[in-house]
Design a protein around this motif. Sequence first.
Motif, PDB file in Angstrom:
ATOM      1  N   ALA B  74       0.845  -1.199   0.000  1.00 35.57           N
ATOM      2  CA  ALA B  74       0.000   0.000   0.000  1.00 35.57           C
ATOM      3  C   ALA B  74       0.877   1.245   0.000  1.00 35.57           C
ATOM      4  O   ALA B  74       0.648   2.200  -0.744  1.00 35.57           O
ATOM      5  CB  ALA B  74      -0.920  -0.012   1.210  1.00 35.57           C
ATOM      6  N   ARG B  75       1.928   1.210   0.819  1.00 36.02           N
ATOM      7  CA  ARG B  75       2.849   2.341   0.889  1.00 36.02           C
ATOM      8  C   ARG B  75       3.592   2.526  -0.441  1.00 36.02           C
ATOM      9  O   ARG B  75       3.768   3.635  -0.927  1.00 36.02           O
ATOM     10  CB  ARG B  75       3.841   2.085   2.034  1.00 36.02           C
ATOM     11  N   TYR B  76       4.008   1.382  -1.034  1.00 35.43           N
ATOM     12  CA  TYR B  76       4.707   1.456  -2.319  1.00 35.43           C
ATOM     13  C   TYR B  76       3.810   2.079  -3.399  1.00 35.43           C
ATOM     14  O   TYR B  76       4.267   2.864  -4.219  1.00 35.43           O
ATOM     15  CB  TYR B  76       5.159   0.069  -2.776  1.00 35.43           C
ATOM     16  N   TYR B  77       2.533   1.682  -3.378  1.00 37.25           N
ATOM     17  CA  TYR B  77       1.584   2.265  -4.334  1.00 37.25           C
ATOM     18  C   TYR B  77       1.522   3.774  -4.164  1.00 37.25           C
ATOM     19  O   TYR B  77       1.579   4.538  -5.125  1.00 37.25           O
ATOM     20  CB  TYR B  77       0.173   1.712  -4.114  1.00 37.25           C
ATOM     21  N   LEU B  78       1.363   4.192  -2.906  1.00 38.95           N
ATOM     22  CA  LEU B  78       1.254   5.622  -2.622  1.00 38.95           C
ATOM     23  C   LEU B  78       2.508   6.343  -3.107  1.00 38.95           C
ATOM     24  O   LEU B  78       2.423   7.378  -3.786  1.00 38.95           O
ATOM     25  CB  LEU B  78       1.059   5.842  -1.115  1.00 38.95           C
TER      26      LEU B  78
END
Lengths: 286, 281
Positions: B74-78
């Motif tokens: 999720a963090r990587y997506y953001l």
Amino acid sequence: MQLYGALLLLPAAVLLATFAYLPTVATLINSLFVPGFRGQPAEFVGLENYALLINDATFWKVARNNLVYALGTIPASIVLALCMALFVNGRLPGRGLVRMAYFTPTILPMIAAANIWMFFYAPQIGLFNKLLGALGFSGINWLGDPGVALGSVIVMSVWKEAGFFMIFYLAALQGIAPELKEASDLEGTSRWSFFWRVTFPLLMPTTLFVLINALINAVRVVDHLFILTKGGPNNATNLLLYYVYENAFSFFDRTYAATITVVILLVLAVVATLKFAILDRRTHYQ
Amino acid sequence: MTTSSVAATQPAARLRLPSLETFAAWLLAIIWIFPLLYALWAAFHPPAFMVRFELFAPLTLDNFANAWAQAPFARYYLNTFLLVSGVVAAQFVVCTLAGFAFARFPIPGKDILFMLVLIQLFVFPEVLIVENYRIASGLGLVNTITGIGLPYVASAFGIFLLRQTFKTIPRELEDAARIEGCSWTAVLLKVYVPLAKPTYLAYGLVSISHHWNNFLWPLVVTNSVESRPLTVGLGIFSAPETGVNWATVSAATLLSIAPLLVAFLLFQRQFVQSFLRAGIR
């Protein structure tokens, strides 16, 4: 008016200076120094770093690998791209699907592509070895055998690049006047000789454009090495830019990394000269 | 004579079996798409089936759940989203200004300056990783999303594309706007930028896919979850020494490429045309 124009250029100029010109000059300078020991100032050593480079067997191996990589990927991907373009330029059932299949690898990150190909190359459970096993052959260690590893990396690169080059050929093919084909049909020219006498020469500028791009990529794109081989086994798949990365960020020898970077810059300078001299003689930049 | 003979052969041609060429084209297409289909299959099946391929093995979403649990996707997506939108927005602004200056302003030594810009077409930020890392750390940009994007903002390619486009816009439009009392800024925003929309679209798509996929420079300049984009996260996740199983790796791979791949499948024509527009110019 002049001042206004200069102001408009300013942001780009500052950024380019910071991340292109300054680092290039610094790289050249750093390749002439060795870092000072314990806070001592760096020492000017002239071409000593280059002497190290010339005597570094690994460097020569890496340079040769990169040459093999370029010779392995570029002609294969250009020929395949041309075939693909010819296929989807004709009347082909399911043309849209076929074109999509060819082009999709281009959209993927190199890292993701490498992850997928790891399945195929894995020695025990990999698909290629299972296929070989089913045919009664013993498996190959695709990425672990020094004699085969670079070839395996090359095959994946060709898969990744051919579809990208295809679209340039496709555009060029669509730009060829249909009258030429009609005239040659009237004359009864075979498709084969029409291709070699008309189509292929007309595609020459596209081939040069693709060639330049492929040359740059052969030096610049090393992402797949991080997943597939990490330059191994025994540097069999190490390429110039990966070798720079290793020296700078694994062995912490920034000076030596700078010296190898200069070699890459020289290669790119040759490619750039080639481009400006041959490809853009038709006043693209005027 | 020829037209009638062509017309006569048409129906016969339609009834023929697939030609050798059609067969070759399709075979190549299947080979080319196969790796992706295989990854798709692997991601939706239990790890046990990796070793013995069965087309209709039971489907599962566990691999995606595992991947999602084992790495902060999720963090990587953001991060990737922030990176890509930031880079493209900044590129639009900087390259528009520079492209406009090169296309319409008298600047002393303009040709030489332009050649200097074009050098960046060959000397990419990733080639200069060693020095760029030093500069980024000097500016306090290491481990920031700005640090990943900033070296790419003054893109020679974008400046070149926009300059070409602006040059094709007739001077008369600009003169008319000037007579109406428009300032330079207004001329740029009301005449040039709207007319260059197709170029912005093409350049935007190419830039998005490039930065979504970029790896080496982001790898060098980031060292924590807070700034890593998807490619770097995926690269670390699937390194062989982490011992994650194949099924989970393929799920993670699909997770990382899904948005771009879906966008590509939906807007295939625009993507292909963008690469073409941007490449051929």
